[in-house]
Design a protein around this motif. Sequence first.
Motif, mmCIF file in Angstrom:
data_model
loop_
_atom_site.group_PDB
_atom_site.id
_atom_site.type_symbol
_atom_site.label_atom_id
_atom_site.label_comp_id
_atom_site.label_asym_id
_atom_site.label_seq_id
_atom_site.Cartn_x
_atom_site.Cartn_y
_atom_site.Cartn_z
ATOM 1 N N ARG A 144 0.818 -1.212 0.000
ATOM 2 C CA ARG A 144 0.000 0.000 0.000
ATOM 3 C C ARG A 144 0.849 1.258 0.000
ATOM 4 N NH1 ARG A 144 -4.670 -0.545 4.370
ATOM 5 N NH2 ARG A 144 -3.995 -2.715 4.523
ATOM 6 N N GLU A 145 2.066 1.195 0.603
ATOM 7 C CA GLU A 145 2.893 2.409 0.622
ATOM 8 C C GLU A 145 3.608 2.632 -0.715
ATOM 9 O OE1 GLU A 145 3.385 -0.291 2.564
ATOM 10 O OE2 GLU A 145 5.492 -0.519 3.139
ATOM 11 N N TRP A 146 3.682 1.623 -1.555
ATOM 12 C CA TRP A 146 4.349 1.758 -2.857
ATOM 13 C C TRP A 146 3.351 1.937 -4.001
ATOM 14 C CZ3 TRP A 146 8.042 -3.103 -2.587
ATOM 15 C CH2 TRP A 146 9.103 -2.810 -1.711
ATOM 16 N N HIS A 147 2.253 1.194 -3.931
ATOM 17 C CA HIS A 147 1.328 1.147 -5.066
ATOM 18 C C HIS A 147 0.070 1.950 -4.771
ATOM 19 C CE1 HIS A 147 3.855 -2.512 -5.523
ATOM 20 N NE2 HIS A 147 3.817 -2.157 -6.789
ATOM 21 N N PRO A 148 -0.188 2.982 -5.593
ATOM 22 C CA PRO A 148 -1.445 3.710 -5.411
ATOM 23 C C PRO A 148 -2.626 2.771 -5.701
ATOM 24 C CG PRO A 148 -0.231 4.527 -7.344
ATOM 25 C CD PRO A 148 0.615 3.478 -6.709
ATOM 26 N N PRO A 149 -3.793 3.039 -5.080
ATOM 27 C CA PRO A 149 -4.925 2.112 -5.235
ATOM 28 C C PRO A 149 -5.298 1.858 -6.700
ATOM 29 C CG PRO A 149 -5.511 4.027 -3.852
ATOM 30 C CD PRO A 149 -4.069 4.124 -4.133
ATOM 31 N N GLU A 150 -5.177 2.876 -7.563
ATOM 32 C CA GLU A 150 -5.520 2.687 -8.986
ATOM 33 C C GLU A 150 -4.621 1.617 -9.603
ATOM 34 O OE1 GLU A 150 -4.796 5.591 -7.597
ATOM 35 O OE2 GLU A 150 -6.473 6.983 -7.964
ATOM 36 N N SER A 151 -3.340 1.638 -9.206
ATOM 37 C CA SER A 151 -2.390 0.659 -9.727
ATOM 38 C C SER A 151 -2.727 -0.745 -9.228
ATOM 39 C CB SER A 151 -0.967 1.059 -9.308
ATOM 40 O OG SER A 151 -0.089 -0.035 -9.372
ATOM 41 N N VAL A 152 -3.135 -0.858 -7.972
ATOM 42 C CA VAL A 152 -3.487 -2.172 -7.418
ATOM 43 C C VAL A 152 -4.680 -2.754 -8.175
ATOM 44 C CG1 VAL A 152 -4.210 -3.440 -5.344
ATOM 45 C CG2 VAL A 152 -2.577 -1.551 -5.142
ATOM 46 N N GLY A 153 -5.709 -1.930 -8.411
ATOM 47 C CA GLY A 153 -6.891 -2.389 -9.152
ATOM 48 C C GLY A 153 -6.532 -2.797 -10.577
ATOM 49 N N HIS A 154 -5.698 -1.985 -11.212
ATOM 50 C CA HIS A 154 -5.261 -2.268 -12.586
ATOM 51 C C HIS A 154 -4.483 -3.582 -12.638
ATOM 52 C CE1 HIS A 154 -3.632 -0.959 -16.624
ATOM 53 N NE2 HIS A 154 -2.752 -1.884 -16.275
ATOM 54 N N ARG A 155 -3.542 -3.748 -11.709
ATOM 55 C CA ARG A 155 -2.672 -4.928 -11.724
ATOM 56 C C ARG A 155 -3.436 -6.220 -11.438
ATOM 57 N NH1 ARG A 155 3.037 -4.458 -9.989
ATOM 58 N NH2 ARG A 155 2.393 -5.824 -8.324
ATOM 59 N N PHE A 156 -4.448 -6.156 -10.546
ATOM 60 C CA PHE A 156 -5.268 -7.350 -10.277
ATOM 61 C C PHE A 156 -5.845 -7.875 -11.585
ATOM 62 C CE2 PHE A 156 -6.887 -6.900 -5.603
ATOM 63 C CZ PHE A 156 -5.589 -6.792 -5.174
ATOM 64 N N LEU A 157 -6.471 -6.962 -12.334
ATOM 65 C CA LEU A 157 -7.157 -7.377 -13.554
ATOM 66 C C LEU A 157 -6.164 -7.715 -14.659
ATOM 67 C CD1 LEU A 157 -9.794 -7.821 -15.079
ATOM 68 C CD2 LEU A 157 -9.822 -5.372 -15.627
ATOM 69 N N ALA A 158 -5.068 -6.959 -14.734
ATOM 70 C CA ALA A 158 -4.077 -7.173 -15.797
ATOM 71 C C ALA A 158 -3.512 -8.595 -15.750
ATOM 72 C CB ALA A 158 -2.948 -6.148 -15.691
#
Length: 325
Positions: free
Chosen positions: A56-70
């Motif tokens: 959470r301290e490295w990845h902004p929430p938008e990136s986490v959501g994107h990466r899950f689906l990617a």
Amino acid sequence: LPLPEKSLIARIRRQSKIWPGVAASIGDDCALLKISPGHEALITTDFTLEDVHFRREWHPPESVGHRFLARGLSDIAAMGGKPVAAFLSLALPAKLSQSWVDRFFMGFRKLADRYKVTLAGGDIAQSPQKILADIMVVGSVPRGKAILRSGAHPGDFIYVTGRLGGSAHTLRELIAGAKCKPSTHSRHFFPEPRLVIGQFLRAHNLSTSMIDLSDGLSTDLAHICDESKAGTKIFSSAIPRAFSEKSGKSKKTGEANQVSLALALHGGEDYELLFTTSPRTRVPKQIAGVPITRIGEITRGKGILLVDENNKTSKLKPQGWEHFS
Ligand SMILES: [Mg+2]
């Protein structure tokens, strides 16, 4: 949970688009998918764990959501398929802010809408501390046309899309404590699944086998070898690296070049595609604007041989991608 489960689901449902291919989604007991006549369904699932796959301290929430689906979309791309629907089961800590959840879904939705994938269901539960997620993606492919890992033959050429090692390079900087700007072009924060390329290769019958590079070239190429019961020979000078090699003979440049090669060989999460073709097949230099590079060939042997700049050959051991280690 920041919002009661029911209102959270209602909010997600309100914001999500339903694309063709889905007849019923959130709100019914099951999602109802339309698989076109003459097609087969592709199904892939992936676990994502906080502090293993993201921080959470490295990845902004938008990136986490994107990466899950990617991750899921990349698997569909690797079979030459078209994604239809995604299912997301999330366990979220109670202390998580509503804005984190909203931004997470914004990142998820943006990628889903780009490829017309419906978030067709899932589940939400409360977790004691960490975020856990299971993503499932359903896709479709014309019957008998999915590109498997097992189709490579001795003599086939090996190609990769894009450049390798970029995601691992960013991760290395994050671990070292550097501040990395999570740009939308970053292969680490916002990897683009190579769906267009996978579908192009399938539609033109170009490849004999394919895999997506999620664990790293050495590991994923070993899967092709295992499934195709063959060996491979790759050339280190041919491997397209995410950050360019420096010329010169100083010790420092030599070390930097070794690092860029190691990251390209073993670094994970680039989500590029690796595919093989018959040596008679003509492969475009670029597909959808992404460079396609030949890196070696399939052999009758076993395992991976790496030929270095001085034409010396050595065995390449698959080095598993260990997140954050
Ligand atoms: Mg995969």
